[in-house]
Design a protein around this motif. Structure first.
Motif, PDB file in Angstrom:
ATOM      1  N   MET A   9       0.673  -1.436  -0.431  1.00  0.00           N
ATOM      2  CA  MET A   9       0.107  -0.579  -0.590  1.00  0.00           C
ATOM      3  C   MET A   9       0.775   0.643  -0.387  1.00  0.00           C
ATOM      4  SD  MET A   9      -0.902   2.531   2.198  1.00  0.00           S
ATOM      5  CE  MET A   9      -1.922   4.437   1.741  1.00  0.00           C
ATOM      6  N   THR A  10       0.388   2.103  -0.718  1.00  0.00           N
ATOM      7  CA  THR A  10       1.228   3.474  -0.651  1.00  0.00           C
ATOM      8  C   THR A  10       0.367   4.378  -1.291  1.00  0.00           C
ATOM      9  OG1 THR A  10       2.917   4.723  -1.554  1.00  0.00           O
ATOM     10  CG2 THR A  10       1.660   3.281  -3.639  1.00  0.00           C
ATOM     11  N   ASP A  11       0.589   5.690  -0.693  1.00  0.00           N
ATOM     12  CA  ASP A  11       0.034   6.860  -1.386  1.00  0.00           C
ATOM     13  C   ASP A  11       0.885   8.192  -1.773  1.00  0.00           C
ATOM     14  OD1 ASP A  11       1.096   8.050   0.178  1.00  0.00           O
ATOM     15  OD2 ASP A  11      -0.254   9.482   1.542  1.00  0.00           O
ATOM     16  N   GLY A  12       1.396   7.712  -2.686  1.00  0.00           N
ATOM     17  CA  GLY A  12       2.773   8.879  -2.590  1.00  0.00           C
ATOM     18  C   GLY A  12       3.746   7.689  -4.025  1.00  0.00           C
ATOM     19  N   GLN A  13       4.303   9.511  -4.713  1.00  0.00           N
ATOM     20  CA  GLN A  13       5.532   8.257  -5.243  1.00  0.00           C
ATOM     21  C   GLN A  13       6.743   9.053  -4.732  1.00  0.00           C
ATOM     22  OE1 GLN A  13       5.523  10.271  -9.373  1.00  0.00           O
ATOM     23  NE2 GLN A  13       3.383  10.505  -9.157  1.00  0.00           N
ATOM     24  N   ASP A  14       7.853   7.732  -5.415  1.00  0.00           N
ATOM     25  CA  ASP A  14       9.251   7.721  -5.040  1.00  0.00           C
ATOM     26  C   ASP A  14       9.839   9.853  -4.514  1.00  0.00           C
ATOM     27  OD1 ASP A  14      12.663   7.400  -4.341  1.00  0.00           O
ATOM     28  OD2 ASP A  14      11.568   5.237  -4.144  1.00  0.00           O
ATOM     29  N   ASN A  15      10.432   9.648  -3.542  1.00  0.00           N
ATOM     30  CA  ASN A  15      11.443  10.819  -3.584  1.00  0.00           C
ATOM     31  C   ASN A  15      12.437  11.403  -5.323  1.00  0.00           C
ATOM     32  OD1 ASN A  15       9.889  11.726  -1.500  1.00  0.00           O
ATOM     33  ND2 ASN A  15      11.704  11.686  -0.215  1.00  0.00           N
ATOM     34  N   SER A  16      12.889  10.032  -5.268  1.00  0.00           N
ATOM     35  CA  SER A  16      13.249  10.519  -6.281  1.00  0.00           C
ATOM     36  C   SER A  16      13.154   8.964  -7.230  1.00  0.00           C
ATOM     37  CB  SER A  16      15.114   9.229  -5.353  1.00  0.00           C
ATOM     38  OG  SER A  16      15.584  10.815  -4.741  1.00  0.00           O
ATOM     39  N   PRO A  17      12.332   9.128  -7.462  1.00  0.00           N
ATOM     40  CA  PRO A  17      11.666   7.872  -9.373  1.00  0.00           C
ATOM     41  C   PRO A  17      12.833   7.698  -9.981  1.00  0.00           C
ATOM     42  CG  PRO A  17      11.034  10.293  -9.236  1.00  0.00           C
ATOM     43  CD  PRO A  17      12.054  10.170  -8.607  1.00  0.00           C
ATOM     44  N   ASN A  18      13.726   8.713 -10.036  1.00  0.00           N
ATOM     45  CA  ASN A  18      14.878   7.481 -11.083  1.00  0.00           C
ATOM     46  C   ASN A  18      16.458   7.813 -10.527  1.00  0.00           C
ATOM     47  OD1 ASN A  18      13.277   7.855 -12.990  1.00  0.00           O
ATOM     48  ND2 ASN A  18      13.212  10.499 -12.922  1.00  0.00           N
ATOM     49  N   SER A  19      16.177   7.604  -9.319  1.00  0.00           N
ATOM     50  CA  SER A  19      17.271   7.471  -8.856  1.00  0.00           C
ATOM     51  C   SER A  19      18.336   5.858  -8.803  1.00  0.00           C
ATOM     52  CB  SER A  19      17.535   7.304  -6.970  1.00  0.00           C
ATOM     53  OG  SER A  19      16.673   6.431  -6.009  1.00  0.00           O
ATOM     54  N   PRO A  20      19.500   5.868  -8.752  1.00  0.00           N
ATOM     55  CA  PRO A  20      19.739   4.060  -8.945  1.00  0.00           C
ATOM     56  C   PRO A  20      19.577   3.518  -8.112  1.00  0.00           C
ATOM     57  CG  PRO A  20      21.317   5.883  -9.906  1.00  0.00           C
ATOM     58  CD  PRO A  20      20.211   6.978  -8.844  1.00  0.00           C
ATOM     59  N   GLU A  21      19.539   3.759  -6.867  1.00  0.00           N
ATOM     60  CA  GLU A  21      19.253   3.324  -5.296  1.00  0.00           C
ATOM     61  C   GLU A  21      17.904   2.266  -6.418  1.00  0.00           C
ATOM     62  OE1 GLU A  21      22.174   5.815  -4.463  1.00  0.00           O
ATOM     63  OE2 GLU A  21      19.977   6.394  -5.299  1.00  0.00           O
ATOM     64  N   LEU A  22      16.648   3.073  -6.352  1.00  0.00           N
ATOM     65  CA  LEU A  22      15.502   2.558  -6.780  1.00  0.00           C
ATOM     66  C   LEU A  22      15.962   1.553  -8.058  1.00  0.00           C
ATOM     67  CD1 LEU A  22      12.429   2.338  -6.466  1.00  0.00           C
ATOM     68  CD2 LEU A  22      12.324   4.414  -7.984  1.00  0.00           C
TER      69      LEU A  22
END
Length: 946
Positions: free
Chosen positions: A136-149
């Motif tokens: 479950m989530t209510d938002g988007q990643d703070n860094s959607p294009n990060s290498p970590e993700l």
């Protein structure tokens, strides 16, 4: 066995259905697998977003539903809470045991939760059990294009790719608010088995979505169906009896004679495949229910097919009810598809439209959870009842038991009772089917309140002479709804916008009420009562509630109001009245209805106080009395209740105007006095009193200041007042000034029953009227007394003396106290240690009415000193609660928020951060005189004698 048939859709799909229950082997294997899955064979992990945007209602609703799931299942499922870090040490049990909700702060990092999931799978890979992640989530990643993700996703997929031979791993996704559709659909496909998608736009929907996901995860079975050519279909199922799926356009099953089915316990079974013969409505609906249109044209194709289905064709009543439910669910789903496809035609498609479309594609799986939420529990209860009760068998038994003489009598009624749609008369209807009934067509307006309050939520617009069978009506309504939708070219909420034609050219009907006609017909009406009442009020045959049996009486009154005095309408009205007579005389639903049924009717006759009296529609008791053949016995009680309703709306509680009316009714308008002076001393032995007796005494005093509490300390009465003299003789002119004109609903019934329109004026008893007015003005308006405590009212003979005693005591007692150190300590001790806030408030009103003086100062200072310390007091009366009650001048009671002091405003300031400062200042200045005031804002005055 397995059967198939081709759907008449634009994409020419074929529906295949396999009856698993036909095979003992696969049924046993299925049962065993299900037991394993619901015990220790399936691990469920909840992954909950706890970023700052979840704070407030969203995280509270999630925590509430997870606690509820734990209480119901008693399974300690894992709980991963993540924001920029993941806490994997929580479980549903620890959440249920903790005070408060999960903290919701910070940003969102999906990399941390994907890494935690990967680590969990590696650490538990040796267990080899099915695992479901509810993400479950209510938002988007703070860094959607990060290498970590990207790295975390790649590593998770790598681990999962090596687990394809393990028990299934599934990711179900719940999106809320501003989320990305493409990303969530990607997560849904991470596992070795594809998961489902739910989307919420409101935080309250999160609870339903979590419940749906858990129920599905605990009951899901997966089957692989293989064709002889090697092509395979994955089919999910939750009922362990039947699986169904749609094939691709290019699959030709005409030459295939056998299918191979493998379940998730790796049990393999062959099923012979044949073309479905004698296609029934329910078969088509099962197929359409899993159809997922890809564009607007496919929606139209499904809708055209749906329009062609006659859901009342089946001779099996339970099958017809199931067909009605599935029909409604498909119809509603297609409405939503059409709206979303229309929005997708825009150049810039809002993200929430994509999300809603993704969720809608999985909606058929959750069909049982998608009906109106207010009806859910009721529907489930009624479904269970219908399944356990052999309604079809009972009705067939009634039909078989009709004697030739009775059939002849029914035959003689043919000319009067004919279905205008099928042209079948009452004889033919009862001969052809054991469960069809003949009804009167009406037009009504429903609103949402019809579900919870049938008497208020349904309004009669027009009564017709249209006679129509129940089956004809249901079919005609479905056709009318579909025709209107096609004409409008869009789907809207049409529950009250579409109607079917009546007998006359201008007649329109959208509801029906059964007609008695004969005893055998009434037997059918009685057995089918829950079905036709449920549909009448909720448009759902499973939507029955016994309050509807009260609502039907209101509907009968409205029909009487709108009647035309023709011979035909009189004939119809007689048959309607017979049905309602059965309800009030025989129906357990009416006799046990919580509101406004037989119990409330008896209270009205006995002139007891009716809780929530403003909602009681007084035409209902009039109809009940009329149907019982005793209307005159209820006319005066209804009129008196009407006066109560009108005056409680007009006058405000505890007003001086109301008090003056009470005094005029008791003492007369020309008040006479006896002069006397009173002084009292403490008559109670405080050491002999039981604490609970003191508690109850001051609770009663808080609710009614005219009740004398236990006297704890000596009182000195100053300025004794003169005593008023009761006026036993009725002042006729004054009493008559409270009479109101008869309401229209009473005039209607007087006229309908040919009763003298001046009956009430001629039969009025003015002693009774005086009693009624005193009950209304003193007990219901002036006194601040809980209505539930008003069931033992004084009689007509004693009411004057009872109210006089309370009024006189109130006027005489203007007490002052010696305020010895012993008295101050005693009252302070009782106030600080009483169990409830009501008792505390009563003590403060009694002994600190001016919010100052030695007792008030002592209590206030002690509450300040201990407000943030531990407290062993139980119920709702901690020292902190008492201090906040004083500062805000309000306490919560079972009937709502009430003030401690009527001459001081209630306020809602935030005191938490300033109490320490107040306590420090009072201690520093050695304040020994404290006074509390409210002049728009709270003022605490103090004085130091040093």
């Amino acid at each position: 066995m397995a059967t198939y048939f081709k759907l008449p859709l634009s994409n020419s799909q074929t529906y295949v259905e396999i009856k698993l229950s036909q095979s003992a082997d696969i049924t046993n294997a299925t049962t065993n697998a299900t037991v394993a899955a619901t015990s220790n064979g399936t691990e469920i992990v909840c992954c909950v977003d706890t970023s700052g945007s979840m704070a407030g209602s969203p995280i509270h609703n999630v925590c509430e539903v997870l606690r509820d799931i734990y209480q119901r299942t008693q399974k300690d499922y894992r709980l991963f809470a993540y924001n920029t870090q993941t806490d994997t040490k929580r479980t549903l049990k620890t959440l249920s045991e903790q005070n408060g909700d999960l903290p919701a702060t910070g940003g969102t990092s999906f990399a941390c939760i994907f890494t935690a999931i990967k680590d969990y799978l590696l650490q538990n890979s040796s267990l080899k059990i099915a695992t479901t992640f509810i993400f479950m989530t209510d938002g988007q990643d703070n860094s959607p294009n990060s290498p970590e993700l990207k790295k975390s996703i790649d590593m998770l997929k790598l681990i999962l790719s090596g687990m394809t031979n393990y028990p299934p791993i599934t990711f179900h996704v719940i999106g809320f608010g501003e989320v990305n559709d493409q990303f969530l659909n990607q997560i849904r496909t991470f596992g070795t088995r594809q998961g489902l998608f739910r989307y919420s736009t409101q935080s309250k929907e999160l609870q339903n979505n979590f419940n749906d996901m858990f129920e599905y995860a605990l009951t899901i079975r997966e089957y692989t169906v293989k064709l002889p050519n090697g092509k395979a279909y994955k089919v999910n199922n939750t009922d362990n009896e039947t699986i169904g799926f749609l094939t691709g356009d290019d699959d030709d099953l005409s030459e295939i004679t056998e299918l191979t089915v493998t379940d998730d316990a790796q049990t393999i079974k062959q099923f012979p495949l044949t073309r479905k013969q004698n296609l029934r409505s329910i078969d088509l609906l099962h197929a359409l229910n899993i159809a997922s249109p890809q564009n607007e044209e496919q929606v139209k194709s499904i809708q055209i097919c749906l329009n062609s289905i006659q859901i009342t064709n089946s001779q099996n009543l339970m099958e017809r009810l199931e067909a009605e439910q599935i029909y409604k669910e498909i119809d509603q789903r297609m409405m939503e598809y059409r709206q979303l496809f229309t929005q997708l035609k825009m150049n810039q498609v809002p993200e929430h439209v994509k999300l809603q479309l993704s969720a809608l594609r999985h909606d058929a799986i959750f069909a049982n959870a998608q009906r109106k939420k207010k009806l859910d529990l009721r529907i489930n209860k009624n479904v269970d009842y219908f399944k356990k009760t052999d309604i079809s068998g009972i009705l067939q038994g009634y039909k078989d038991s009709i004697t030739p003489d009775t059939w002849q009598m029914i035959k003689e009624q043919k000319q009067d009772w004919v279905d205008v749609y099928s042209n079948d008369d009452i004889y033919e209807i009862m001969r052809k089917s054991p469960d069809n009934i003949l009804c009167l067509g009406i037009r009504v307006q429903r609103d949402e309140e019809a579900i919870t309050n049938p008497a208020k939520g349904l309004q009669l617009l027009h009564v017709t002479n249209t006679i129509i069978s129940y089956d004809s009506f249901i079919n005609a309504m479905n056709v009318a709804k579909n025709d209107l939708q096609q004409a409008q070219g869009q789907f809207t909420a049409l529950d009250d916008l579409y109607c079917v034609a009546g007998t006359l050219s201008d007649e329109r009907i959208n509801a029906v009420i059964p007609l008695y006609i004969n005893d055998e017909h009434m037997k059918r009406i009685r057995i089918l009562e829950g079905i036709w009442l449920g549909y009448l009020y909720t448009l759902d045959s499973y939507g029955y509630d016994k309050q509807q049996e009260v609502g039907i009486l209101k509907l009968l009154f409205q029909i009487i109001q709108q009647r035309a005095n023709t011979k035909r309408q009189k004939q119809i009205l007689i048959e309607l009245e017979k049905v309602c007579q059965f309800i009030i005389n025989e129906s357990q639903g009416f006799k046990t209805a919580e509101q406004y049924g037989e119990k409330t009717y008896e209270k009205l006759l006995n002139r007891q106080v009716i809780i929530n009296q403003q909602d009681y529609d007084l035409c209902i008791p009039l109809i009940i009395a009329y149907l019982k053949g005793d209307l005159t016995s209820v006319l005066l009680p209804v009129y008196y209740e009407y006066l109560r309703q009108e005056y409680t709306k007009k006058y405000t509680k505890k007003s001086l105007e109301t008090k003056q009316i009470v005094e005029n009714l008791v003492y007369g308008c020309d008040t006479k006095y006896l002069t006397m002076t009173v002084s009292t001393s403490n008559q109670s032995n405080i050491m002999a009193l039981v604490p609970d007796d003191i508690e109850r005494s001051f609770i009663d005093y808080f609710y009614d200041e005219l009740r004398k509490p236990i006297q704890l300390i000596s009182e000195n009465i100053k300025n004794g007042n003169r005593t008023l003299i009761i006026q036993h003789k009725i002042e006729m002119d004054y009493i008559k000034s409270f009479l109101l004109p008869k309401p229209d609903f009473m005039k209607t019934m007087l006229n309908y029953c040919n009763i003298d329109e001046n009956y009430i004026e001629k039969c009025l008893d003015y002693d009774c009227l005086r009693w009624e007015l005193l009950i209304t003005f003193y007990y219901l308006i002036y006194s601040d007394i809980n209505i539930s405590r008003l069931q033992n009212l004084p009689t007509k003979e004693t009411i004057l003396s009872v109210i006089d005693g309370q009024l006189q005591r109130d006027k005489q007692h203007v007490p002052d106290y010696d305020y010895s150190s012993e008295d101050v300590s005693l009252i302070s001790y009782v106030a600080l240690n009483c169990k409830t806030l009501e008792c505390f408030a009563g003590l403060m009103r009694k002994y600190c009415s001016q919010r100052c003086g030695p007792i008030f100062t002592q209590i206030f200072k002690q509450l300040l000193e201990s407000y943030d310390k531990g407290d062993s007091i139980t119920i709702n009366g901690t020292k902190k609660d008492k201090l906040m009650a004083l500062l805000t001048n309000k306490i919560a009671t079972e009937t709502g928020i009430k003030p401690i002091y009527h001459d001081m405003k209630c306020c809602l300031p935030s005191f938490e951060g300033r109490i320490n400062s107040l306590r420090y200042f009072i201690e520093k200045n050695n304040s020994d005189k404290i006074c509390l005031q409210n002049h728009g804002k709270l003022i605490v005055n103090w004085r130091s004698t040093s």
